[in-house]
Design a protein around this motif. Structure first.
Motif, PDB file in Angstrom:
ATOM      1  N   ASP A 162       0.835  -1.210   0.000  1.00  0.00           N
ATOM      2  CA  ASP A 162       0.000   0.000   0.000  1.00  0.00           C
ATOM      3  C   ASP A 162       0.870   1.259   0.000  1.00  0.00           C
ATOM      4  O   ASP A 162       0.538   2.251  -0.671  1.00  0.00           O
ATOM      5  CB  ASP A 162      -0.907   0.002   1.231  1.00  0.00           C
ATOM      6  N   PHE A 163       1.942   1.225   0.759  1.00  0.00           N
ATOM      7  CA  PHE A 163       2.851   2.375   0.842  1.00  0.00           C
ATOM      8  C   PHE A 163       3.403   2.717  -0.541  1.00  0.00           C
ATOM      9  O   PHE A 163       3.347   3.871  -0.983  1.00  0.00           O
ATOM     10  CB  PHE A 163       3.987   2.051   1.819  1.00  0.00           C
ATOM     11  N   PHE A 164       3.914   1.707  -1.237  1.00  0.00           N
ATOM     12  CA  PHE A 164       4.526   1.966  -2.542  1.00  0.00           C
ATOM     13  C   PHE A 164       3.474   2.312  -3.602  1.00  0.00           C
ATOM     14  O   PHE A 164       3.738   3.087  -4.524  1.00  0.00           O
ATOM     15  CB  PHE A 164       5.344   0.750  -2.982  1.00  0.00           C
ATOM     16  N   ILE A 171       2.744   5.919  -3.173  1.00  0.00           N
ATOM     17  CA  ILE A 171       3.875   6.713  -3.684  1.00  0.00           C
ATOM     18  C   ILE A 171       3.752   6.860  -5.198  1.00  0.00           C
ATOM     19  O   ILE A 171       3.912   7.955  -5.754  1.00  0.00           O
ATOM     20  CB  ILE A 171       5.220   6.032  -3.337  1.00  0.00           C
ATOM     21  N   ALA A 172       3.461   5.745  -5.884  1.00  0.00           N
ATOM     22  CA  ALA A 172       3.348   5.772  -7.344  1.00  0.00           C
ATOM     23  C   ALA A 172       2.195   6.671  -7.791  1.00  0.00           C
ATOM     24  O   ALA A 172       2.333   7.464  -8.729  1.00  0.00           O
ATOM     25  CB  ALA A 172       3.159   4.355  -7.884  1.00  0.00           C
ATOM     26  N   LEU A 173       1.049   6.555  -7.097  1.00  0.00           N
ATOM     27  CA  LEU A 173      -0.105   7.385  -7.456  1.00  0.00           C
ATOM     28  C   LEU A 173       0.193   8.864  -7.209  1.00  0.00           C
ATOM     29  O   LEU A 173      -0.161   9.727  -8.014  1.00  0.00           O
ATOM     30  CB  LEU A 173      -1.334   6.934  -6.659  1.00  0.00           C
ATOM     31  N   SER A 174       0.839   9.142  -6.084  1.00  0.00           N
ATOM     32  CA  SER A 174       1.190  10.529  -5.772  1.00  0.00           C
ATOM     33  C   SER A 174       2.150  11.089  -6.817  1.00  0.00           C
ATOM     34  O   SER A 174       1.994  12.233  -7.281  1.00  0.00           O
ATOM     35  CB  SER A 174       1.827  10.605  -4.381  1.00  0.00           C
ATOM     36  N   LEU A 206      12.844   5.816  -5.725  1.00  0.00           N
ATOM     37  CA  LEU A 206      13.043   5.251  -7.055  1.00  0.00           C
ATOM     38  C   LEU A 206      11.718   5.135  -7.811  1.00  0.00           C
ATOM     39  O   LEU A 206      11.634   5.468  -9.005  1.00  0.00           O
ATOM     40  CB  LEU A 206      13.705   3.871  -6.932  1.00  0.00           C
ATOM     41  N   ILE A 207      10.660   4.698  -7.105  1.00  0.00           N
ATOM     42  CA  ILE A 207       9.340   4.564  -7.749  1.00  0.00           C
ATOM     43  C   ILE A 207       8.843   5.919  -8.229  1.00  0.00           C
ATOM     44  O   ILE A 207       8.314   6.055  -9.340  1.00  0.00           O
ATOM     45  CB  ILE A 207       8.340   3.923  -6.761  1.00  0.00           C
ATOM     46  N   ALA A 208       9.013   6.958  -7.401  1.00  0.00           N
ATOM     47  CA  ALA A 208       8.542   8.292  -7.778  1.00  0.00           C
ATOM     48  C   ALA A 208       9.299   8.818  -8.995  1.00  0.00           C
ATOM     49  O   ALA A 208       8.702   9.419  -9.903  1.00  0.00           O
ATOM     50  CB  ALA A 208       8.703   9.245  -6.594  1.00  0.00           C
ATOM     51  N   ILE A 209      10.612   8.591  -9.048  1.00  0.00           N
ATOM     52  CA  ILE A 209      11.406   9.072 -10.186  1.00  0.00           C
ATOM     53  C   ILE A 209      11.019   8.339 -11.469  1.00  0.00           C
ATOM     54  O   ILE A 209      10.845   8.958 -12.526  1.00  0.00           O
ATOM     55  CB  ILE A 209      12.913   8.906  -9.898  1.00  0.00           C
ATOM     56  N   VAL A 210      10.869   7.012 -11.381  1.00  0.00           N
ATOM     57  CA  VAL A 210      10.490   6.217 -12.568  1.00  0.00           C
ATOM     58  C   VAL A 210       9.111   6.624 -13.063  1.00  0.00           C
ATOM     59  O   VAL A 210       8.881   6.775 -14.280  1.00  0.00           O
ATOM     60  CB  VAL A 210      10.542   4.711 -12.240  1.00  0.00           C
ATOM     61  N   THR A 211       8.178   6.833 -12.124  1.00  0.00           N
ATOM     62  CA  THR A 211       6.827   7.261 -12.508  1.00  0.00           C
ATOM     63  C   THR A 211       6.883   8.609 -13.212  1.00  0.00           C
ATOM     64  O   THR A 211       6.219   8.830 -14.240  1.00  0.00           O
ATOM     65  CB  THR A 211       5.919   7.352 -11.269  1.00  0.00           C
ATOM     66  N   GLY A 212       7.676   9.526 -12.667  1.00  0.00           N
ATOM     67  CA  GLY A 212       7.822  10.831 -13.306  1.00  0.00           C
ATOM     68  C   GLY A 212       8.435  10.727 -14.691  1.00  0.00           C
ATOM     69  O   GLY A 212       8.028  11.443 -15.617  1.00  0.00           O
ATOM     70  N   PHE A 213       9.406   9.833 -14.849  1.00  0.00           N
ATOM     71  CA  PHE A 213      10.049   9.642 -16.160  1.00  0.00           C
ATOM     72  C   PHE A 213       9.041   9.146 -17.196  1.00  0.00           C
ATOM     73  O   PHE A 213       8.985   9.668 -18.312  1.00  0.00           O
ATOM     74  CB  PHE A 213      11.193   8.644 -16.021  1.00  0.00           C
ATOM     75  N   LEU A 214       8.239   8.154 -16.815  1.00  0.00           N
ATOM     76  CA  LEU A 214       7.278   7.577 -17.762  1.00  0.00           C
ATOM     77  C   LEU A 214       6.216   8.588 -18.163  1.00  0.00           C
ATOM     78  O   LEU A 214       5.890   8.729 -19.348  1.00  0.00           O
ATOM     79  CB  LEU A 214       6.638   6.326 -17.156  1.00  0.00           C
TER      80      LEU A 214
END
Length: 612
Positions: A309-311, A314-317, A373-381
């Motif tokens: 749930d935490f991750f 993070i991805a949705l945010s 890392l998840i936030a950066i990858v999400t932003g990149f995509l």
């Protein structure tokens, strides 16, 4: 205040050495008076007794009936801040020693003399001794004391001070050697012990002893019972760990069931300043009850757990923040801040440091790194949908961190920890999440990487890094002030204290490094802005001097592919510049910059009657 014996007003600074004792309870009278008078006689010093309001003066006077009145001064202290008042009144006399009672009933390891009088222990500019005893205990005529010896400044200071105030004091100094040690190991440790205590070997009152045992504390405490009192030194050491967690030697005295004395050296101006600052913060913030601390700890531990749930959140945010960056919408980015759970893990790191909990620290660090890392990858995509490939205003706002951003993060860390611990203001946490940006800078990193703006991506990551480090450090300080401490036992104290000391010092050092880095960058930015304004003013003045009918609207300095400087100037003019005007303007640009540059002029045509 009312004087007894020699009036305080008649004492002349510098005439004789001064020893002071502070008594706040009747059951401390016998121990403090006997030690104070004994030391004063041996040192040929005058004794000043400070009596706090709760003390029965009749009992105090009775205990002093046999003492020469010219050797003693008794002062009643009626101040609301007795410690500060006592230190102020003693300042002209430069006392050689101050005595207090060790607080037992309301024991707090951070304040061995009690919170009311701790300022004396921390800031007196002379050694301080603290006495722990039974109600009627007094110092014997020919005392025998036991001092556990560690090869450090604490032990040496205790022995030196004891001999300085009473050269006839019989001191037995001991070390503990494990029972399983063989003959060779025992002989080696005994030889080292003799070398370490060689300084006092010539004194007939100094004795060495080798003890054998598996439990060092139990062995020392058992041996101490055969002497008149137990003596330890608590002088040097880490100010921070001692202030937050107390002193190991003090705890040894507290475990001892007989009379004991702690001698503490003046910590210097730096140590006194640190203690004063910590006391101010400690008094400013309330101390939680044990039940409230347990509840807050559980809340933080749940929030910082690296779960699915935490991750997911993070991805949705990060997805919301990335879309807000591409759309250049501040409202959307604020929504992303409210959704992001990253603050919980970062604040959890602060709690793990104060607890000295390596496992919890590893969990929160892992959650933070994976979330980052998840936030950066999400932003990149999601940055790939930015077809224009240009940086928006919202992105630019997060690529140049300043000192003010670090200040915001520090205050936000304090606010977050305060809100988590105080249920009355817990609804303020969303506001804290908005105040300090965590996920938006990470999303900016990803979006900037996707469109090739690598320097901007680095700037956004610096903003996140400075925010994270500041929040960890600030929240750890607040948790400590709220009364959170490691759950020590005999086997984990050293390890947990070491974890705390290293990680807390590292986080504080990183805050300083980030501060210095941001100061340098802020200064460079200020210089660059000043330089650009200067160049712009010079170009404007030069255009007017040449009587060129043009207005400078914009200029930009950049580097060409060959590494040379290029200046792009935009002018509003009713006509184009002549070759001679272009040449003169080019020369002025080179003169202003101080290095060769290629000049490119773009004319925005306007009518001759236009004011623009």
């Amino acid at each position: 205040m009312h004087g007894f014996g020699t009036p305080f007003d008649l004492l002349e600074p510098g005439e004789q050495d001064i020893i002071a004792i502070v008594i706040n309870r009747s059951d401390h009278i016998s121990a403090l008076i006997s030690t104070g008078i004994g030391i004063a006689i041996d040192s040929d010093a005058h004794l000043i007794v400070y009596a706090l309001p709760e003390l029965d003066l009749s009992k105090l006077s009775a205990s002093l009936a046999r003492i020469e009145q010219d050797r003693i001064t008794i002062e009643r202290v009626d101040s609301k801040r007795p410690a500060a008042h006592i230190l102020r009144s003693l300042k002209p006399f430069h006392p050689i020693l101050i005595g207090l009672a060790l607080e037992i009933e309301k024991h707090d390891p951070r304040y061995p003399a009690g919170k009311e009088l701790d300022q004396i222990v921390q800031q007196a500019r002379c050694p301080v001794y603290l006495v722990k005893s039974e109600r009627e205990w007094s110092l014997p005529a020919s005392p025998r004391t036991f001092i556990p010896f560690w090869d450090d400044d604490n032990s040496r200071f205790a022995i030196d001070t004891a001999f300085a105030v009473n050269p006839q004091l019989h001191i037995t100094c001991a070390i503990v050697v494990p029972e399983e040690a063989d003959t060779a190991d025992l002989a080696m440790q005994e030889e080292a012990f003799c070398q370490q205590t060689q300084k006092w070997s010539d004194s007939p009152c100094f004795h060495r002893k080798i003890l054998r045992g598996t439990d060092v504390r139990a062995t020392l405490l058992g041996e101490a019972r055969t002497y008149d009192f137990f003596l330890v030194g608590a002088s040097k050491g880490n100010w921070l760990t001692r202030t937050l967690f107390g002193d190991t030697r003090v705890e040894l005295i507290n475990e001892y069931d007989g009379p004991g004395i702690i001698i503490r050296e003046y910590q210097g101006r730096a140590g006194a300043s640190f203690s004063a600052g910590w006391r101010f913060l400690d008094n400013l913030l309330p101390t939680l009850s044990k039940a409230d601390r347990i509840e807050a700890y559980r809340t933080i531990r749940r929030g910082g757990r690296p779960s699915r749930d935490f991750f997911t959140m993070i991805a949705l945010s990060a997805a919301i923040a990335s879309l807000g960056l591409v759309l250049d919408s501040g409202a959307v980015i604020i929504g992303a801040m409210l959704v992001a759970p990253l603050m919980s893990a970062i604040v959890g790191m602060g709690m793990a440091i104060i607890q000295g909990d390596a496992r919890f620290l590893e969990q929160t660090l892992r959650a933070t790194l994976k979330g980052t890392l998840i936030a950066i990858v999400t932003g990149f995509l999601l940055g790939l949908i930015n077809f224009h490939g240009e940086a928006t205003a919202q992105m630019l706002q997060r690529t140049a961190p300043s000192i003010l951003d670090l200040a915001v993060a520090l205050v936000s860390g304090v606010a977050a920890a305060y809100a988590i611990c105080n249920k009355n203001v817990s609804n303020s946490l969303p506001g804290v999440a908005i105040a300090v940006a965590l996920v938006p800078p990470l999303a900016t990193v990803g979006v900037c990487l996707s469109i090739g703006y690598f320097l901007m991506a680095w700037g956004a990551f610096k903003l996140f890094l400075s925010n994270m480090v500041a929040i960890v450090f600030a929240s750890a300080v607040v948790f400590a002030s709220f009364g959170f401490r490691p759950d020590f036992n005999a086997t984990t104290r050293e390890r947990r204290t070491r974890i705390f000391t290293r990680i807390f010092s590292a986080s504080g050092s990183l805050v300083i490094v980030m501060l210095l880095l941001l100061i340098v960058e802020t200064r460079q930015e200020i210089n660059q802005t000043s330089f650009e304004e200067e160049v712009e003013n010079e170009l404007t003045s030069f255009l007017e001097a040449l009587e060129i009918p043009a207005v400078l609207t914009e200029w930009k300095l950049s580097a060409t592919s060959s590494g040379n400087s290029q200046v792009d100037v935009t002018l509003k003019s009713p006509r184009s510049l002549t070759a001679e005007e272009h040449k003169k303007l080019h020369e002025r640009v080179i003169q202003s910059l101080g290095n060769p540059a290629v000049l490119h002029i773009d004319i925005e045509p306007v009518s001759r009657n236009s004011n623009n």
